[in-house]
Design an enzyme around this catalytic site. Sequence first.
Site, PDB file in Angstrom:
ATOM      1  N   SER A 185       1.032  -1.020  -0.122  1.00 10.92           N
ATOM      2  CA  SER A 185      -0.358   0.380  -0.210  1.00 10.92           C
ATOM      3  C   SER A 185       0.961   1.226   0.124  1.00 10.92           C
ATOM      4  O   SER A 185       1.665   1.222   0.228  1.00 10.92           O
ATOM      5  CB  SER A 185      -1.093   0.015   1.513  1.00 10.92           C
ATOM      6  OG  SER A 185      -1.844  -1.189   0.812  1.00 10.92           O
TER       7      SER A 185
HETATM    8  N1  SAH Z   1      -0.784  -4.255   3.586  1.00 11.60           N
HETATM    9  C1  SAH Z   1      -0.490  -4.578   2.843  1.00 11.60           C
HETATM   10  C2  SAH Z   1      -1.271  -4.870   1.254  1.00 11.60           C
HETATM   11  C3  SAH Z   1      -1.302  -5.894   0.176  1.00 11.60           C
HETATM   12  S1  SAH Z   1      -2.655  -5.781  -0.715  1.00 11.60           S
HETATM   13  C4  SAH Z   1       0.561  -4.218   2.526  1.00 11.60           C
HETATM   14  O1  SAH Z   1       0.954  -2.942   2.336  1.00 11.60           O
HETATM   15  O2  SAH Z   1       1.895  -4.878   1.174  1.00 11.60           O
HETATM   16  C5  SAH Z   1      -3.525  -6.609   0.168  1.00 11.60           C
HETATM   17  C6  SAH Z   1      -3.236  -8.411   0.585  1.00 11.60           C
HETATM   18  O3  SAH Z   1      -4.233  -8.793   0.991  1.00 11.60           O
HETATM   19  C7  SAH Z   1      -3.063  -8.861  -1.155  1.00 11.60           C
HETATM   20  O4  SAH Z   1      -1.795 -10.003  -0.255  1.00 11.60           O
HETATM   21  C8  SAH Z   1      -3.652 -10.040  -0.840  1.00 11.60           C
HETATM   22  O5  SAH Z   1      -3.594 -11.751  -0.704  1.00 11.60           O
HETATM   23  C9  SAH Z   1      -4.182  -9.929   1.093  1.00 11.60           C
HETATM   24  N2  SAH Z   1      -5.534 -10.393   0.728  1.00 11.60           N
HETATM   25  C10 SAH Z   1      -6.960 -10.777   0.068  1.00 11.60           C
HETATM   26  N3  SAH Z   1      -8.353 -11.402  -0.206  1.00 11.60           N
HETATM   27  C11 SAH Z   1      -7.771 -11.692   1.634  1.00 11.60           C
HETATM   28  C12 SAH Z   1      -8.166 -12.361   2.389  1.00 11.60           C
HETATM   29  N4  SAH Z   1      -9.512 -13.031   2.567  1.00 11.60           N
HETATM   30  N5  SAH Z   1      -7.503 -13.112   3.362  1.00 11.60           N
HETATM   31  C13 SAH Z   1      -6.405 -12.705   3.621  1.00 11.60           C
HETATM   32  N6  SAH Z   1      -5.666 -12.295   2.846  1.00 11.60           N
HETATM   33  C14 SAH Z   1      -6.060 -11.843   1.487  1.00 11.60           C
END
Ligand code: SAH
Length: 221
Positions: A73
Amino acid sequence: MGWFSKDNNAEKDIFLRRRLDMVDRQIAGRDVYDSAVLDALRRVPRHKFVPVKYRDSAYEDSPLPIGNDQTISQPYIVGSMTEQLHPDKAKSVLEIGTGSGYQTAVLAELFGTVHTVEYFEGLSQKARRILDRLGYDNIEYYIGDGLKIPVEPAAFDAIIVTAAPESLPEDLINRLLPKGRLVIPVGAISQTLQVVSKDEDGRVSIEPLYAVRFVTLRFDS
Ligand code: SAH
Protein backbone atom coordinates in the site's frame (compact mmCIF):
# COMPACT_ATOMS: atom_id res chain seq x y z
CA MET A 1 35.15 -6.35 3.72
CA GLY A 2 35.66 -2.72 4.75
CA TRP A 3 34.26 -1.61 1.44
CA PHE A 4 31.12 -3.64 1.88
CA SER A 5 30.31 -2.32 5.30
CA LYS A 6 31.00 1.23 4.13
CA ASP A 7 28.67 0.79 1.19
CA ASN A 8 25.99 -0.73 3.36
CA ASN A 9 26.14 2.16 5.78
CA ALA A 10 26.01 4.70 2.97
CA GLU A 11 22.99 2.88 1.52
CA LYS A 12 21.34 2.75 4.93
CA ASP A 13 21.82 6.52 5.34
CA ILE A 14 20.30 7.23 1.95
CA PHE A 15 17.23 5.11 2.71
CA LEU A 16 16.91 6.67 6.17
CA ARG A 17 17.08 10.17 4.72
CA ARG A 18 14.48 9.30 2.09
CA ARG A 19 12.25 7.72 4.73
CA LEU A 20 12.32 10.73 7.05
CA ASP A 21 11.61 12.94 4.06
CA MET A 22 8.71 10.70 3.00
CA VAL A 23 7.11 10.95 6.44
CA ASP A 24 7.54 14.73 6.64
CA ARG A 25 6.30 15.52 3.16
CA GLN A 26 3.81 12.82 2.24
CA ILE A 27 2.34 11.87 5.60
CA ALA A 28 2.80 14.54 8.30
CA GLY A 29 2.63 17.09 5.47
CA ARG A 30 -0.88 15.92 4.68
CA ASP A 31 -3.18 15.10 7.58
CA VAL A 32 -1.68 12.37 9.76
CA TYR A 33 -0.96 13.94 13.15
CA ASP A 34 -0.49 11.07 15.66
CA SER A 35 3.18 11.40 16.64
CA ALA A 36 3.48 7.73 17.65
CA VAL A 37 2.28 6.71 14.19
CA LEU A 38 4.67 9.12 12.49
CA ASP A 39 7.58 7.82 14.59
CA ALA A 40 6.71 4.22 13.72
CA LEU A 41 6.73 5.15 10.01
CA ARG A 42 10.15 6.77 10.55
CA ARG A 43 11.47 3.51 12.01
CA VAL A 44 10.12 0.83 9.66
CA PRO A 45 12.46 0.29 6.66
CA ARG A 46 9.89 0.15 3.82
CA HIS A 47 12.61 -0.64 1.25
CA LYS A 48 13.10 -4.06 2.87
CA PHE A 49 9.47 -5.00 2.08
CA VAL A 50 9.58 -4.31 -1.66
CA PRO A 51 11.20 -6.49 -4.36
CA VAL A 52 14.86 -5.51 -4.87
CA LYS A 53 14.17 -4.02 -8.31
CA TYR A 54 11.76 -1.48 -6.80
CA ARG A 55 13.95 -0.56 -3.83
CA ASP A 56 14.85 2.82 -5.26
CA SER A 57 11.16 3.74 -5.41
CA ALA A 58 10.40 2.50 -1.90
CA TYR A 59 9.96 5.98 -0.44
CA GLU A 60 7.82 7.44 -3.19
CA ASP A 61 4.17 8.04 -2.48
CA SER A 62 2.81 5.07 -4.40
CA PRO A 63 1.87 1.42 -4.15
CA LEU A 64 4.35 -1.07 -5.72
CA PRO A 65 3.97 -4.67 -7.00
CA ILE A 66 4.91 -7.43 -4.52
CA GLY A 67 4.01 -10.55 -6.58
CA ASN A 68 0.79 -12.63 -6.90
CA ASP A 69 -0.78 -9.52 -8.57
CA GLN A 70 -0.82 -7.78 -5.18
CA THR A 71 0.67 -4.46 -4.09
CA ILE A 72 2.27 -2.88 -1.04
CA SER A 73 0.00 0.00 0.00
CA GLN A 74 0.86 3.65 -0.54
CA PRO A 75 2.72 5.05 2.53
CA TYR A 76 0.21 7.85 3.13
CA ILE A 77 -2.66 5.36 3.22
CA VAL A 78 -0.76 3.13 5.67
CA GLY A 79 -0.22 6.13 7.98
CA SER A 80 -3.77 7.37 7.68
CA MET A 81 -5.41 3.95 8.23
CA THR A 82 -3.12 3.21 11.19
CA GLU A 83 -3.99 6.51 12.86
CA GLN A 84 -7.70 5.72 12.45
CA LEU A 85 -7.21 2.49 14.45
CA HIS A 86 -6.24 4.53 17.57
CA PRO A 87 -3.23 2.28 18.27
CA ASP A 88 -2.08 1.53 21.78
CA LYS A 89 0.41 -0.97 23.25
CA ALA A 90 -2.36 -2.31 25.50
CA LYS A 91 -4.50 -3.26 22.48
CA SER A 92 -4.55 -6.14 20.01
CA VAL A 93 -5.16 -5.79 16.29
CA LEU A 94 -6.33 -8.10 13.50
CA GLU A 95 -4.94 -7.38 10.03
CA ILE A 96 -6.52 -9.03 6.99
CA GLY A 97 -4.08 -8.90 4.04
CA THR A 98 -0.48 -9.27 5.29
CA GLY A 99 0.82 -8.71 1.75
CA SER A 100 4.41 -7.46 1.95
CA GLY A 101 4.27 -7.22 5.75
CA TYR A 102 5.01 -3.47 5.75
CA GLN A 103 1.70 -2.46 7.33
CA THR A 104 2.16 -5.41 9.73
CA ALA A 105 5.49 -3.95 10.92
CA VAL A 106 3.93 -0.53 11.49
CA LEU A 107 1.16 -2.21 13.54
CA ALA A 108 3.71 -4.27 15.50
CA GLU A 109 5.47 -1.03 16.50
CA LEU A 110 2.26 0.40 17.95
CA PHE A 111 0.07 -2.46 19.25
CA GLY A 112 0.67 -5.11 21.89
CA THR A 113 -0.11 -8.04 19.59
CA VAL A 114 -0.76 -8.24 15.86
CA HIS A 115 -2.73 -11.12 14.31
CA THR A 116 -2.21 -11.05 10.57
CA VAL A 117 -3.91 -13.17 7.91
CA GLU A 118 -2.72 -13.58 4.30
CA TYR A 119 -4.51 -15.48 1.56
CA PHE A 120 -1.33 -16.48 -0.35
CA GLU A 121 1.07 -18.75 1.50
CA GLY A 122 4.08 -17.48 -0.47
CA LEU A 123 3.42 -13.85 0.45
CA SER A 124 2.87 -14.74 4.10
CA GLN A 125 6.17 -16.65 4.25
CA LYS A 126 8.10 -13.87 2.56
CA ALA A 127 6.62 -11.25 4.90
CA ARG A 128 7.36 -13.41 7.91
CA ARG A 129 11.01 -13.84 6.93
CA ILE A 130 11.48 -10.06 6.72
CA LEU A 131 9.58 -9.36 9.94
CA ASP A 132 11.51 -12.06 11.83
CA ARG A 133 14.80 -10.66 10.59
CA LEU A 134 13.78 -7.20 11.80
CA GLY A 135 13.11 -8.70 15.24
CA TYR A 136 9.32 -8.35 15.56
CA ASP A 137 8.16 -10.93 18.10
CA ASN A 138 4.58 -9.79 18.75
CA ILE A 139 3.04 -11.04 15.49
CA GLU A 140 0.86 -14.15 14.96
CA TYR A 141 0.67 -15.33 11.33
CA TYR A 142 -2.27 -17.09 9.66
CA ILE A 143 -2.74 -18.27 6.08
CA GLY A 144 -6.20 -18.38 4.46
CA ASP A 145 -9.34 -16.32 3.96
CA GLY A 146 -9.28 -13.74 6.74
CA LEU A 147 -13.07 -13.66 6.93
CA LYS A 148 -13.30 -17.41 7.37
CA ILE A 149 -10.35 -18.94 9.19
CA PRO A 150 -10.45 -19.15 12.96
CA VAL A 151 -8.21 -16.62 14.68
CA GLU A 152 -7.75 -16.47 18.43
CA PRO A 153 -8.96 -14.34 20.17
CA ALA A 154 -12.41 -14.01 18.63
CA ALA A 155 -12.63 -10.24 19.14
CA PHE A 156 -10.20 -7.33 18.80
CA ASP A 157 -9.71 -3.70 19.77
CA ALA A 158 -8.81 -2.88 16.20
CA ILE A 159 -9.27 -4.51 12.78
CA ILE A 160 -7.66 -3.37 9.54
CA VAL A 161 -8.47 -4.83 6.14
CA THR A 162 -6.17 -3.99 3.21
CA ALA A 163 -8.19 -5.53 0.37
CA ALA A 164 -11.69 -4.42 -0.60
CA PRO A 165 -14.91 -6.44 -0.28
CA GLU A 166 -17.99 -5.25 -2.23
CA SER A 167 -19.89 -4.58 0.96
CA LEU A 168 -19.07 -4.26 4.63
CA PRO A 169 -18.77 -7.75 6.21
CA GLU A 170 -21.11 -7.94 9.24
CA ASP A 171 -18.90 -10.62 10.75
CA LEU A 172 -16.03 -8.23 11.19
CA ILE A 173 -18.21 -5.78 13.11
CA ASN A 174 -19.13 -8.63 15.44
CA ARG A 175 -15.43 -9.25 16.04
CA LEU A 176 -14.85 -5.72 17.37
CA LEU A 177 -14.63 -5.28 21.13
CA PRO A 178 -16.50 -2.38 22.76
CA LYS A 179 -14.62 0.86 21.89
CA GLY A 180 -13.09 -1.02 18.97
CA ARG A 181 -12.35 0.40 15.52
CA LEU A 182 -12.44 -1.25 12.10
CA VAL A 183 -10.82 0.41 9.07
CA ILE A 184 -11.71 -1.10 5.70
CA PRO A 185 -11.98 -0.16 2.02
CA VAL A 186 -15.44 -1.06 0.68
CA GLY A 187 -16.79 -1.15 -2.88
CA ALA A 188 -16.50 -2.87 -6.22
CA ILE A 189 -15.81 -0.29 -8.92
CA SER A 190 -15.27 2.70 -6.70
CA GLN A 191 -14.14 2.11 -3.15
CA THR A 192 -14.46 4.22 -0.01
CA LEU A 193 -12.39 3.83 3.11
CA GLN A 194 -14.79 3.28 6.00
CA VAL A 195 -14.21 3.57 9.73
CA VAL A 196 -16.57 1.48 11.85
CA SER A 197 -16.47 2.24 15.56
CA LYS A 198 -18.18 0.68 18.52
CA ASP A 199 -18.90 2.67 21.65
CA GLU A 200 -18.52 1.20 25.14
CA ASP A 201 -22.08 -0.13 25.00
CA GLY A 202 -21.47 -1.81 21.66
CA ARG A 203 -23.39 0.73 19.53
CA VAL A 204 -21.98 0.89 16.01
CA SER A 205 -21.32 3.95 13.87
CA ILE A 206 -19.90 4.07 10.36
CA GLU A 207 -17.98 6.99 8.90
CA PRO A 208 -16.86 7.16 5.26
CA LEU A 209 -13.42 8.76 4.95
CA TYR A 210 -12.22 9.12 1.35
CA ALA A 211 -11.96 7.29 -1.98
CA VAL A 212 -9.28 4.59 -2.24
CA ARG A 213 -8.09 1.87 -4.64
CA PHE A 214 -7.22 -1.48 -3.08
CA VAL A 215 -6.98 -4.95 -4.59
CA THR A 216 -10.17 -7.01 -4.32
CA LEU A 217 -10.70 -9.11 -1.18
CA ARG A 218 -10.69 -12.80 -2.09
CA PHE A 219 -13.38 -15.14 -0.89
CA ASP A 220 -13.17 -18.88 -0.26
CA SER A 221 -16.58 -20.23 -1.16
N1 SAH B 1 -0.99 -4.16 3.71
C1 SAH B 1 -0.40 -4.85 2.59
C2 SAH B 1 -1.37 -4.78 1.43
C3 SAH B 1 -1.25 -5.91 0.52
S1 SAH B 1 -2.48 -5.96 -0.76
C4 SAH B 1 0.90 -4.20 2.21
O1 SAH B 1 1.03 -2.99 2.39
O2 SAH B 1 1.79 -4.89 1.73
C5 SAH B 1 -3.75 -6.90 0.03
C6 SAH B 1 -3.40 -8.27 0.47
O3 SAH B 1 -4.60 -8.90 0.93
C7 SAH B 1 -2.84 -9.18 -0.61
O4 SAH B 1 -1.63 -9.71 -0.19
C8 SAH B 1 -3.91 -10.26 -0.77
O5 SAH B 1 -3.38 -11.51 -1.12
C9 SAH B 1 -4.55 -10.27 0.59
N2 SAH B 1 -5.92 -10.80 0.64
C10 SAH B 1 -6.91 -10.69 -0.26
N3 SAH B 1 -8.03 -11.30 0.16
C11 SAH B 1 -7.75 -11.84 1.37
C12 SAH B 1 -8.49 -12.60 2.32
N4 SAH B 1 -9.78 -12.93 2.12
N5 SAH B 1 -7.87 -13.00 3.46
C13 SAH B 1 -6.58 -12.66 3.69
N6 SAH B 1 -5.82 -11.93 2.83
C14 SAH B 1 -6.39 -11.52 1.69
